[in-house]
Design an enzyme around this catalytic site. Structure first.
Site, mmCIF file in Angstrom:
data_model
loop_
_atom_site.group_PDB
_atom_site.id
_atom_site.type_symbol
_atom_site.label_atom_id
_atom_site.label_comp_id
_atom_site.label_asym_id
_atom_site.label_seq_id
_atom_site.Cartn_x
_atom_site.Cartn_y
_atom_site.Cartn_z
ATOM 1 N N ASP A 258 5.341 9.931 -6.655
ATOM 2 C CA ASP A 258 5.308 10.144 -5.209
ATOM 3 C C ASP A 258 5.515 8.774 -4.544
ATOM 4 O OD1 ASP A 258 5.127 11.201 -2.689
ATOM 5 O OD2 ASP A 258 3.309 12.352 -3.057
HETATM 6 C C1 BGC Z 1 4.495 13.014 0.077
HETATM 7 C C2 BGC Z 1 5.526 13.820 -0.688
HETATM 8 C C3 BGC Z 1 6.904 13.564 -0.149
HETATM 9 C C4 BGC Z 1 7.188 12.085 -0.163
HETATM 10 C C5 BGC Z 1 8.570 11.717 0.324
HETATM 11 C C6 BGC Z 1 4.895 11.568 0.260
HETATM 12 O O1 BGC Z 1 4.064 10.908 1.174
HETATM 13 O O2 BGC Z 1 3.255 13.105 -0.591
HETATM 14 O O3 BGC Z 1 5.194 15.184 -0.626
HETATM 15 O O4 BGC Z 1 7.856 14.268 -0.911
HETATM 16 O O5 BGC Z 1 6.231 11.433 0.668
HETATM 17 O O6 BGC Z 1 8.695 11.858 1.685
#
Ligand code: BGC
Length: 695
Positions: A258
């Site tokens: 993530d």
């Molecule tokens: C979130 C994810 C997301 C990623 C990219 C993160 O803060 O937890 O769900 O896909 O950002 O935007």
């Protein structure tokens, strides 16, 4: 993994730096400088302007721009195309209800259709990697991200996740990314990013099944979660990522961390610096580094020092290249930039999403059949959210536009009959003043979209300040009240329930969701949504999920001093699976018949009303005695029946032998003979009961 000659040839020719480039994902706000792509330093981009993307507005992505980036990638030494990622959580330009609302449809077919719409619209702008669906089982409404998942039940969530994977990946050249692996929904106190402590038994039986369903449905990529699990951050958790996901389940695609998940290993306190963090993540099984730069800056020297083997690096790069090849990206023509206008927000897409919105609405109360609205002459539309547009679309709406949204007023006016009048007020005092002359008041309350979703955890589950008083003020006038709630999570609203004659839970229903709300209010559509999550009476009851494990002192309404609270009732405000219809269904004659290696459970369902309607028939079982403590009840199947006025049908649900198994504390899969109780009903709390023996 079957060797792919294109990929193996590339691996032969690539330098370590070029290989690492394939694992390096950058983020960008539009426009992007293509130089790094042309130099082979970047394998993928995430179109997002920050870690709180779900709550921020985002710049649109023109197809011309993604085409230019792909052109730069083709000009790199090996001409390897780019993965272009975006969070398309519940729609791209045409926004569907939030996923939790979608889950209330209990309709895999509708979810498959809507995820296909979203992927088609995104692909028209050159997006080929969709960071969805969210398979996190959510048992705690304080956690804002319950909005993004499919509820508290592993079977319902898994069934819908598989549908979302199929829908997304049915669009040529698009990969889904199931997230956040794993256990993120169990963050302590419902506080986002917090620690999760999940026993192996609960992890296997509750939190992993929906990810397994995604893998079985062929999901091409997986994202790890931010939190630690059992004392180790998921980003560095080899047991989770490699032993379970890759080795045991045979997942062959890439795992992406993530956002800055690798960098956060330093804050977690398991890595001194980014170099060590990169090493830990690679060993654990993270293939693509989302934005931390840890792989880019340190992987070449880790390889040179022998801290990471070239075989390990190649395995990660192979997964990325195989993905690019399987999506057909090497041979893809540039996206036709004129296509977006005809594809996005098309009337067909709006219809598909509207169908799902209709099924997502949950009627929670309807005293004396107040709804649907009838001949009332003067209708009041009151409340702070009556003019909502963005809020109708909910969290993680990056590409929907406010101007596309059908507001409630427009949708309601479209349903009104000649002679009916609509009066409106946003403020409580004005509403009370105007409501006096109304025959009925529709009061629209709920949560602003900005308080649900990522990083939005709450400690209170009542309506925002003043809204209950607003409702009370109108109620005091003695006119019938229909309350419509827009929310990204279950709320604890016993007093709202008391003050409302009818209560419709609309979630955040999307671009055209207001149409569905108006259709239900005026009876053009008969509501059929069922809660995918239990609704607590008070925040202190949380977690109050229905499939709790049995205890030595079961809840018993007549007993004292058992496993219960002294200051609150035991039952939730609404049980899992609950939802009313304008029709009334009677359940009778439960039958259990052996079938194959399992059983066919059937039940007669009769529509005892003068209205056609659809009902989601739910089947629950309880394992009477097992070698481990089992839930009081577990959903094992469901089916939707459509019945005209007065008609009856037999609803059938099959349970195979394997559906009755579970993981024990040692993570062994057990299917144990013995007696099982079984119920078929309209929700998790009622329905004719029977029993069967598994031999
Ligand atoms: C979130 C994810 C997301 C990623 C990219 C993160 O803060 O937890 O769900 O896909 O950002 O935007």
């Amino acid at each position: 993994m079957t060797p792919n000659s294109r990929v193996e040839n590339l691996l032969q020719k690539m330098t370590v730096e070029e290989k690492v480039g394939q694992l390096h994902q950058v983020y960008c706000e539009s426009p992007v400088d293509p130089a790094g792509i042309r130099a082979g330093e970047i394998g993928s981009i995430i179109y997002s302007n920050g870690a709180y993307a779900g709550n921020d507005r985002q710049t649109a992505i023109p197809a011309d721009e993604t085409n230019a980036l792909q052109k730069a990638a083709r000009e790199s030494r090996h001409g390897i195309p780019l993965l272009v990622a975006r969070d398309v959580i519940h729609g791209y330009r045409t926004i569907a209800p939030i996923p939790l609302g979608q889950a209330a449809s209990w309709s895999p077919a509708d979810i498959e259709a809507c995820t296909r719409v979203a992927a088609t619209e995104a692909a028209a702008d050159g997006i080929n990697w969709i960071f969805a669906p969210v398979a996190d089982v959510g048992r705690d409404p304080r956690w804002g991200r319950v909005a993004e998942g499919y509820g508290e039940d592993p079977l319902l969530s898994g069934t819908l996740i598989a549908a979302a994977v199929r829908g997304t990946q049915s669009v040529e050249g698009v990969a889904a990314c199931v997230k956040h692996f794993a256990g993120y929904g169990a963050v302590e106190g419902g506080r986002d990013y917090n620690t999760a402590e999940i026993t192996p038994h609960t992890l296997r039986n509750v939190y992993l099944p929906s990810f397994k369903a995604a893998v079985d449905a062929g999901v091409k990529t997986v994202m790890s979660c931010f939190n630690s699990l059992g004392g180790l951050p998921a980003t560095a958790n080899r047991r989770l990522l490699t032993e379970i996901l890759k080795d045991e389940w045979g997942f062959e695609g890439p795992i992406v961390s993530d956002w800055n998940g690798i960098g956060e290993l330093i804050e977690h306190g398991v890595a001194e610096d980014l170099r060590i963090a990169a090493r830990l993540a690679m060993i654990a099984g993270i293939d693509v580094d989302m934005v931390s730069k840890g792989y880019r800056d340190h992987m070449p020297s880790l390889i040179a020092a022998g801290d990471i083997s070239i075989g390990k690096l190649d395995d990660a790069v192979r997964r990325v290249l195989n993905l690019k090849d399987s999506l057909g990206l090497f041979d893809r023509q540039p996206a036709d930039s004129s296509r977006a206008t005809s594809v996005q927000l098309s009337s067909a897409n709006q219809e598909t999403v509207l169908d799902l919105a209709r099924k997502s609405l949950v009627l929670l109360k309807n005293r004396d059949g107040l709804l649907p609205l009838g001949e009332q002459r003067k209708i009041g539309l009151f409340g702070p959210l009556i003019h909502a547009r963005q809020t109708l679309c909910g969290t993680w709406n990056l590409d929907g536009r406010e101007s596309d949204v059908v507001p409630l007023e427009t949708a309601i006016r479209a349903q009104m009959k000649p002679g009916q009048e609509l009066v409106m007020a946003e403020l409580a005092d004005e509403a009370i003043y105007r409501a006096r002359s109304c025959d009925i008041a529709i009061v629209v309350l709920g949560e602003h979209h900005a308080v649900s979703g990522e990083a939005n955890s709450v400690t209170r589950l009542e309506l925002p300040h003043g809204q209950e008083q607003f409702l009370e003020g109108v109620k005091n006038l003695g006119i019938p009240i229909v309350t419509v709630i827009l929310a990204g999570r279950p709320l604890a609203i016993p007093r709202v329930l008391e003050h409302s004659d009818a209560l419709l839970w609309a979630w955040h229903p999307g671009t055209v969701g207001a149409r569905a709300v108006a259709e239900v209010l005026f009876g053009v559509c008969n509501p059929s949504g069922k809660l995918p999550v239990s609704f607590p009476r008070s925040v202190g009851q949380v977690p109050v999920y229905y499939n709790r494990l049995r205890t030595g002192r079961p809840l018993d309404p007549l007993a004292r001093g058992e496993s219960r609270y002294v200051d609150e009732r035991d039952a939730p405000l609404f049980p899992f699976g609950f939802g009313l219809s304008y029709s009334s269904f009677r359940y009778a004659d439960l039958r259990v018949d052996p079938s194959g290696d399992g059983f066919e459970i059937s039940c007669r369902v009769e529509n005892q009303s003068p209205r056609s309607g659809e009902e989601t028939v739910q089947l629950y079982v309880r394992d009477r005695v097992a070698s481990a403590t089992r839930p009081v009840k577990e959903l094992k199947g469901f089916t939707r029946v459509s019945l005209t006025a007065g008609a009856a049908a037999t609803a059938r649900v099959m349970i195979g032998r394997d559906d009755l198994g579970f993981f024990d504390a040692a993570e062994r899969w057990c299917v144990e003979p013995g007696m099982f109780d079984v119920w078929i009903g309209p929700h998790s709390d009622v329905g004719p009961a029977g029993a069967f023996e598994l031999k």
